[in-house]
Each structure stands twice: as structure tokens, then as C-alpha cells.
Design a protein around this motif. Structure first.
Motif, short mmCIF file in Angstrom:
data_model
loop_
_atom_site.label_atom_id
_atom_site.label_comp_id
_atom_site.label_asym_id
_atom_site.label_seq_id
_atom_site.Cartn_x
_atom_site.Cartn_y
_atom_site.Cartn_z
N UNK A 221 1.49 -2.99 16.33
CA UNK A 221 1.05 -2.65 14.98
C UNK A 221 1.00 -1.14 14.80
N UNK A 222 0.46 -0.44 15.81
CA UNK A 222 0.38 1.02 15.75
C UNK A 222 1.77 1.66 15.69
N UNK A 223 2.68 1.21 16.55
CA UNK A 223 4.03 1.75 16.56
C UNK A 223 4.76 1.46 15.25
N UNK A 224 4.53 0.26 14.71
CA UNK A 224 5.16 -0.12 13.44
C UNK A 224 4.65 0.74 12.29
N UNK A 225 3.34 1.01 12.29
CA UNK A 225 2.76 1.84 11.25
C UNK A 225 3.32 3.26 11.31
N UNK A 226 3.47 3.79 12.52
CA UNK A 226 4.00 5.14 12.69
C UNK A 226 5.45 5.22 12.22
N UNK A 227 6.23 4.13 12.42
CA UNK A 227 7.61 4.10 11.94
C UNK A 227 7.65 4.06 10.42
N UNK A 228 6.71 3.33 9.84
CA UNK A 228 6.72 3.10 8.40
C UNK A 228 6.22 4.30 7.60
N UNK A 229 5.21 4.99 8.11
CA UNK A 229 4.50 5.99 7.31
C UNK A 229 5.31 7.24 7.00
#
Length: 253
Positions: free
Chosen positions: A9-17
Motif C-alpha cells: 500500500x505504501x509503495x503504491x501510494x508513493x507511485x501514485x502521488x
């Protein structure tokens, strides 16, 4: 398991933001609407609903539930469910309309547009896109490789190539069969034959190629091989700038 889900979830958020500016604008817009929007239905859709979606996406239990459907490398796409554009646009419009004088409205409008423009960056740059002149719009060398493979006088052609080349082979020539199928999410780690290819383990690769009836091999020159495919019945058929192309000697079948 919980720690792994939180990490995804953390890695996905960093990719998205991205730069983080649009996320900041999104939360500022929701806060503004929470404080100023009087219509209950608007506040529900533009504030409560996004908060609920965000809670679901950031929930490790939800991540585990969709893990079987979505590869971890694309979990960031679940953030697309957030109505960021709608919320920011509505809040910006509301701010402009709240001004009494036309001059103030124009100033606020230009300010909001400027903030939105500088909050991101243009994706159409050399880092993300390369100019391609061929008809297929794929890397030039891949077209060259496929043309060489198509010209080989073999029946039932089956090709072993790198994972980088797999998405383009059948786009150019659909008659060429592949040693392993394309993965939509790009996770090729599970293929034993590709592990041997990437590791330069020619002995193991040749064994697996024989099992899969591979008769054409395209090897990346950047990979150091433990041996030469020539020792296992292949012949060097052609070369491009970055690849050696081998063809199986018909007598070696």
C-alpha cells in the motif's frame, strides 16, 4: 502478511502521488467543502465518499482481498477510484464564485489555474516517450529482429526472447510463437526458462528450450553466457546491435 500488505500500500501510494501537490490540493479542497458546502448531497459525494474510498484503499484487509485479482505492481491503480479531479474542480469553482467583484474572480481564477499547472509536470518528455519512426511504433531494433526471424526458413517457428521484447514480437509478426506468454502485469519471475535466460545459464536454458521445442533464440549481448548455444545444436544466424540470433540446426532435432 499484514506487514507485506502495508508495504504494498505504501509503495503504491508513493507511485501514485507523483510530486504530492495534487494530493495536497485534494485534501485542501475536501476540507474547504466540508466547511463551506451547505448541500448535504454534495458534501456526501465530494467529502464523505472520497474519505470512505481512501479508507478502503489504505486498508490492508482490502489489499489482501484483491491480491488474487490485482498484481501488487499495479495496486496503485486503485487510487484512481478517488474523484480527485471532480473535487478539486468543484472546490475551485466554488472559490471563484464566492468572490463579489469580477476583478477578484479573474484574479482567483488565474491563481487557481496557475496552482494546478505548477502542481504537476508534463508527462510527454524524453524520459517517458521516445520518438519512433517505424509503422509499428516499437523500438527499431525489435522490428529488425522480427524481420530476421520472419525470414528464417523454418516451420513452426518458436522463439525464445527477453521479457522486454515479448510484448512486441507478435505485434509485428503474429505467426511467431513464443517460449513463454506475455504477462499483462510484467511479472515474469515465475518462468524458469526466463530465469535461466537472464542468468546466462545456457546449459539449463538449452534443456528448457528443447522441452518447449524452441528453434529460434534471440540473446541479449549484455548478458554474459556460461556457454555458447552453438554447443547445443544452434547456429549463429544473424546479429543486430544488441542481440545475437541463433537458429536450431535441423540435424540437431
Amino acid at each position: 502478511m499484514l506487514r507485506e500488505s502495508l508495504q504494498i500500500i505504501q509503495e503504491s501510494f508513493l507511485k501514485y502521488k507523483g510530486t504530492g501537490m495534487y494530493i495536497a490540493l485534494f485534501f485542501i479542497a475536501m476540507l474547504y467543502l466540508f466547511l463551506s458546502e451547505k448541500k448535504k448531497e454534495n458534501r456526501t459525494f465530494l467529502v464523505y465518499f472520497p474519505c470512505f474510498i481512501l479508507f478502503i484503499i489504505l486498508n490492508p484487509i482490502f489489499q489482501k482481498c484483491v491480491n488474487s485479482l490485482l498484481n501488487k505492481n499495479v495496486y496503485w491503480r486503485t487510487f484512481w477510484m478517488l474523484p480527485m479531479g471532480v473535487v478539486i474542480a468543484y472546490a475551485s469553482t466554488k472559490v471563484v464564485k464566492s468572490r463579489n467583484h469580477v476583478k477578484h474572480k479573474v484574479i482567483v481564477f488565474i491563481t487557481m489555474i496557475t496552482i494546478i499547472m505548477v502542481s504537476g509536470k508534463l508527462i510527454y518528455n524524453k524520459e517517458n516517450y521516445k520518438k519512433i519512426d517505424n509503422f509499428y511504433k516499437v523500438p527499431e531494433e525489435y522490428v529488425e529482429v522480427v524481420n530476421i526471424l520472419s525470414g528464417a526458413t523454418l516451420k513452426n517457428k518458436k522463439v525464445m526472447v527477453s521479457s522486454a521484447m515479448v510484448p512486441y514480437i507478435r505485434q509485428i509478426d503474429a505467426s511467431l510463437k513464443l517460449a513463454f506468454p506475455r504477462r499483462a502485469y510484467g511479472d515474469y519471475e515465475k518462468y524458469e526458462i526466463l530465469q535461466a535466460y537472464n542468468g546466462g545459464d545456457v546449459e539449463k536454458l538449452m534443456k528448457l528450450c528443447k522441452e518447449k521445442q524452441v528453434n529460434l533464440l534471440v540473446y541479449d549481448k549484455a548478458i554474459q553466457m556460461t556457454s555458447s548455444p552453438v554447443k547445443f545444436g544452434f547456429e549463429l544466424y544473424a546479429q543486430t546491435e544488441n542481440h545475437d540470433i541463433y537458429i536450431l540446426n535441423q540435424k540437431s532435432k
